[in-house]
Design an enzyme around this catalytic site. Structure first.
Site, PDB file in Angstrom:
ATOM      1  N   GLY A  60     -82.509 -77.993  21.699  1.00 40.75           N
ATOM      2  CA  GLY A  60     -83.837 -78.137  22.299  1.00 40.75           C
ATOM      3  C   GLY A  60     -84.839 -78.981  21.521  1.00 40.75           C
ATOM      4  N   TRP A  62     -85.238 -82.277  21.408  1.00 42.79           N
ATOM      5  CA  TRP A  62     -85.852 -83.313  22.254  1.00 42.79           C
ATOM      6  C   TRP A  62     -86.801 -82.665  23.261  1.00 42.79           C
ATOM      7  CZ3 TRP A  62     -82.474 -88.147  23.785  1.00 42.79           C
ATOM      8  CH2 TRP A  62     -81.986 -88.752  22.615  1.00 42.79           C
ATOM      9  N   ASP A  80     -77.837 -78.366  29.957  1.00 41.48           N
ATOM     10  CA  ASP A  80     -76.798 -78.324  28.917  1.00 41.48           C
ATOM     11  C   ASP A  80     -75.715 -77.331  29.337  1.00 41.48           C
ATOM     12  OD1 ASP A  80     -76.918 -79.372  25.678  1.00 41.48           O
ATOM     13  OD2 ASP A  80     -75.334 -77.955  26.255  1.00 41.48           O
ATOM     14  N   ASP A  96     -72.302 -77.800  33.327  1.00 45.48           N
ATOM     15  CA  ASP A  96     -71.615 -79.016  32.897  1.00 45.48           C
ATOM     16  C   ASP A  96     -72.039 -80.162  33.815  1.00 45.48           C
ATOM     17  OD1 ASP A  96     -69.776 -81.068  32.438  1.00 45.48           O
ATOM     18  OD2 ASP A  96     -68.185 -79.653  31.907  1.00 45.48           O
ATOM     19  N   ASP A 121     -78.665 -87.166  25.478  1.00 50.93           N
ATOM     20  CA  ASP A 121     -78.117 -87.065  24.115  1.00 50.93           C
ATOM     21  C   ASP A 121     -76.771 -86.341  24.201  1.00 50.93           C
ATOM     22  OD1 ASP A 121     -78.227 -87.487  21.394  1.00 50.93           O
ATOM     23  OD2 ASP A 121     -79.398 -85.696  20.947  1.00 50.93           O
ATOM     24  N   LYS A 161     -77.331 -91.838  24.758  1.00 51.94           N
ATOM     25  CA  LYS A 161     -76.482 -91.950  23.560  1.00 51.94           C
ATOM     26  C   LYS A 161     -75.106 -92.491  23.938  1.00 51.94           C
ATOM     27  CE  LYS A 161     -75.237 -88.187  21.169  1.00 51.94           C
ATOM     28  NZ  LYS A 161     -75.724 -87.426  20.017  1.00 51.94           N
TER      29      LYS A 161
HETATM   30  C1  LIG Z   1     -76.288 -83.736  20.041  1.00 49.98           C
HETATM   31  S1  LIG Z   1     -76.456 -82.339  21.061  1.00 49.98           S
HETATM   32  C2  LIG Z   1     -78.059 -82.572  21.746  1.00 49.98           C
HETATM   33  C3  LIG Z   1     -79.182 -82.289  20.795  1.00 49.98           C
HETATM   34  C4  LIG Z   1     -80.534 -82.265  21.493  1.00 49.98           C
HETATM   35  N1  LIG Z   1     -80.904 -83.585  21.953  1.00 49.98           N
HETATM   36  C5  LIG Z   1     -81.620 -81.745  20.592  1.00 49.98           C
HETATM   37  O1  LIG Z   1     -82.554 -82.488  20.289  1.00 49.98           O
HETATM   38  O2  LIG Z   1     -81.572 -80.565  20.204  1.00 49.98           O
HETATM   39  C6  LIG Z   1     -75.413 -82.742  22.408  1.00 49.98           C
HETATM   40  C7  LIG Z   1     -75.411 -81.734  23.511  1.00 49.98           C
HETATM   41  O3  LIG Z   1     -74.699 -82.252  24.631  1.00 49.98           O
HETATM   42  C8  LIG Z   1     -74.181 -81.152  25.333  1.00 49.98           C
HETATM   43  N2  LIG Z   1     -73.148 -81.565  26.294  1.00 49.98           N
HETATM   44  C9  LIG Z   1     -71.953 -82.117  26.020  1.00 49.98           C
HETATM   45  N3  LIG Z   1     -71.254 -82.326  27.143  1.00 49.98           N
HETATM   46  C10 LIG Z   1     -72.044 -81.897  28.167  1.00 49.98           C
HETATM   47  C11 LIG Z   1     -71.861 -81.834  29.576  1.00 49.98           C
HETATM   48  N4  LIG Z   1     -70.729 -82.268  30.145  1.00 49.98           N
HETATM   49  N5  LIG Z   1     -72.843 -81.329  30.342  1.00 49.98           N
HETATM   50  C12 LIG Z   1     -73.994 -80.877  29.745  1.00 49.98           C
HETATM   51  N6  LIG Z   1     -74.208 -80.914  28.407  1.00 49.98           N
HETATM   52  C13 LIG Z   1     -73.254 -81.409  27.633  1.00 49.98           C
HETATM   53  C14 LIG Z   1     -73.645 -80.271  24.222  1.00 49.98           C
HETATM   54  O4  LIG Z   1     -73.453 -78.940  24.668  1.00 49.98           O
HETATM   55  C15 LIG Z   1     -74.728 -80.415  23.165  1.00 49.98           C
HETATM   56  O5  LIG Z   1     -75.640 -79.348  23.213  1.00 49.98           O
END
Ligand SMILES: C[S@@+](CC[C@H](N)C(=O)[O-])C[C@H]1O[C@@H](n2cnc3c(N)ncnc32)[C@H](O)[C@@H]1O
Length: 206
Positions: A60, A62, A80, A96, A121, A161
């Site tokens: 969280g 961002w 997420d 997802d 992200d 990203k």
């Molecule tokens: C690097 S973290 C994000 C950090 C966030 N931007 C922050 O500032 O706290 C990447 C996130 O992408 C999510 N993620 C990965 N694949 C996903 C998907 N198919 N659908 C939704 N979220 C996904 C992961 O669960 C993870 O929490």
């Protein structure tokens, strides 16, 4: 043995990382917050009054940055696959993003409102198999681009990203077909050794 050494090295780096320490001191949930803060300081992507979607939002950081800057003017919807402790002013959808049903739920929340900004992200759990990690990250980025192309206002923006590597140049080209302006961003908080880079697209071609 190798795995333990790598984990220890990661832990050591994480604990001594200045962005981790700053995040703790300043109340951000992740060091990732500083990536968005630094990009936004330059590009002014977050505009009060806008509706903004944050894909891959947990834990969280961002969301905290966006909600603070919007200060109640506009709306933030975060998605997420993992749980996220609520952030004041943010509507959270757990699911997802690759699933149609989740995208439909998100569209219901938008209720026809067009977005000023889409943030992504999203990154999968890294398996260590470079080619497969690369493919999974690029797939998530393509889904974010597709969503942004359908839901952004004409002058809206996408920050997504990706990893530099196989498929990167093709993805930049896909971005150029959707946006008038496409530029890479590598904020200081993004580790040099990470292939991660952010692509910013602005102003839809229409
Ligand atoms: C690097 S973290 C994000 C950090 C966030 N931007 C922050 O500032 O706290 C990447 C996130 O992408 C999510 N993620 C990965 N694949 C996903 C998907 N198919 N659908 C939704 N979220 C996904 C992961 O669960 C993870 O929490």
């Amino acid at each position: 043995m190798n795995r333990t050494r790598t984990s220890n090295a990661w832990l050591r780096e994480h604990v001594t990382d200045c962005y981790v320490r700053r995040a703790k001191a300043e109340g951000y949930r992740s060091r990732a917050a500083y990536k968005l803060l630094s990009i936004d300081a330059k590009d002014r992507l977050i505009q009060p009054g806008d509706w903004i979607v944050d894909l891959g939002a947990s834990p969280g950081g961002w969301c905290q940055v966006v909600a603070k800057k919007l200060a109640g003017q506009g709306k933030v919807i975060a998605v997420d696959v993992l749980e996220m402790t609520p952030v004041a002013g943010v509507t959270f959808l757990q699911g997802d993003f690759r699933e149609d049903q989740v995208q439909m739920q998100l569209q219901e929340l938008l209720a026809g409102e067009k977005l000023g900004l889409v943030l992504s992200d999203m990154s999968p759990n890294i398996s260590g198999v470079a080619l497969s990690d690369q493919a999974r990250v690029m797939h998530l980025a393509e889904l974010a681009l597709d969503f942004a192309g359908n839901w952004l206002k004409p002058d809206g923006a996408l920050l997504v990203k990706v990893f530099q590597g196989y498929g990167y140049e093709q993805f930049v080209e896909q971005m150029r077909q959707i946006f008038q302006l496409v530029a890479p961003r590598k904020p200081d908080a993004s580790r040099d050794r990470s292939p991660e880079i952010y692509l910013m697209g602005r102003k839809l071609r229409r």
